[in-house]
Write an enzyme that holds these catalytic residues in place. Sequence first.
Site, short mmCIF file in Angstrom:
data_model
loop_
_atom_site.label_atom_id
_atom_site.label_comp_id
_atom_site.label_asym_id
_atom_site.label_seq_id
_atom_site.Cartn_x
_atom_site.Cartn_y
_atom_site.Cartn_z
N TYR A 43 -2.36 0.00 -9.65
CA TYR A 43 -1.11 0.85 -9.52
C TYR A 43 -0.17 1.19 -10.77
CZ TYR A 43 -1.52 1.38 -4.18
OH TYR A 43 -1.80 1.69 -2.70
N SER A 54 -0.61 3.99 0.56
CA SER A 54 -1.57 5.07 1.54
C SER A 54 -0.49 5.73 2.58
CB SER A 54 -2.75 4.35 1.94
OG SER A 54 -3.75 4.06 1.25
N ASN A 68 -14.84 2.62 2.56
CA ASN A 68 -13.25 2.45 2.58
C ASN A 68 -12.78 3.53 3.52
OD1 ASN A 68 -13.46 5.10 1.21
ND2 ASN A 68 -11.58 4.67 0.05
N SER A 81 0.83 -1.16 -0.08
CA SER A 81 0.03 -0.08 -0.07
C SER A 81 0.69 1.13 -0.11
CB SER A 81 -0.86 -0.10 1.09
OG SER A 81 -1.67 1.40 1.26
N GLY A 125 -3.63 4.09 -11.71
CA GLY A 125 -4.47 4.06 -10.66
C GLY A 125 -3.90 5.07 -9.51
N LYS A 156 -13.36 -4.27 3.24
CA LYS A 156 -14.52 -3.16 3.05
C LYS A 156 -15.79 -3.25 3.54
CE LYS A 156 -12.08 -0.53 -0.74
NZ LYS A 156 -12.37 -0.16 -2.11
#
Length: 271
Positions: free
Chosen positions: A214, A17, A87, A15, A235, A66
């Site tokens: 990605y 994030s 999410n 990830s 993405g 999710k």
Amino acid sequence: MSARAAVLGKPIDHSLSPLLHQAAYAELGLTDWTYERFEVGEGELAPFLSGRDATWRGFSVTMPVKGDAYAAAATRSPLAERTGAVNTLVRTSGGWAGDNTDVYGVRQALLDAGLDPAAVRDGLPVILGSGATARSALAALTDLGATRVAFVVRDRVRPGTQAQAAADGVSIDGPDVPGAPVVINTVPGTAADDLAELWQVPVRAGQVVLDVRYAADRTPLAAAVAAAGGHLVGGIEMLVHQAAQQVRLMTGHEAPVDAMQAAGRAAMAAR
């Protein structure tokens, strides 16, 4: 008091994030905020949340939890209810509030790529797949004015996606990939590359293809889109915008999108 946030899912090591949120905190001067990652599998979210103290302000949620996040939310935004997907979890006095920032991420990535909303209203957008991510894509297209949408699926459009389209007044038509103003790929993994043959002929001028993966620019699908004259959007662009919306929801600050984009694009270039 320090403030903590994290991304949850399984697997989670890949990830980006944490990179994006940490870039936002640095730009905003939020030195008391931290952002981590935790591997949380299906059925494990509720006990994980119960063990978090008040320093935990929010969570980004990815697959496969999710659905668990939707169930765990004490309240849900209209957008989360509309798509049946959560999410993002943000701590409130009444418990965890659930939201869906993927819709915002898709919409902003398409607009950044130069997609004309008039082309969405007048044309026939196409979505590859019909699962949870496809429902967010559908909501984004509807918000841009779509009244017709086509799906490319292995069997049939999933009932929940059909129900969302009907509730939004959107008809489901047969796909015309070369003639579509925009195509959104929501199919995970390498299975999407089997659909590269849909781009064997030149496409409509200005066609935007958003691939939520990605590394979308390094795939057979990307090569086919480029050869057919389409404009591929990776993405990472969607991820940046959905993360920016999460920063707004969790911190209350306007997100520094430019700094987050720079961090995300640099990370992808280095992979």
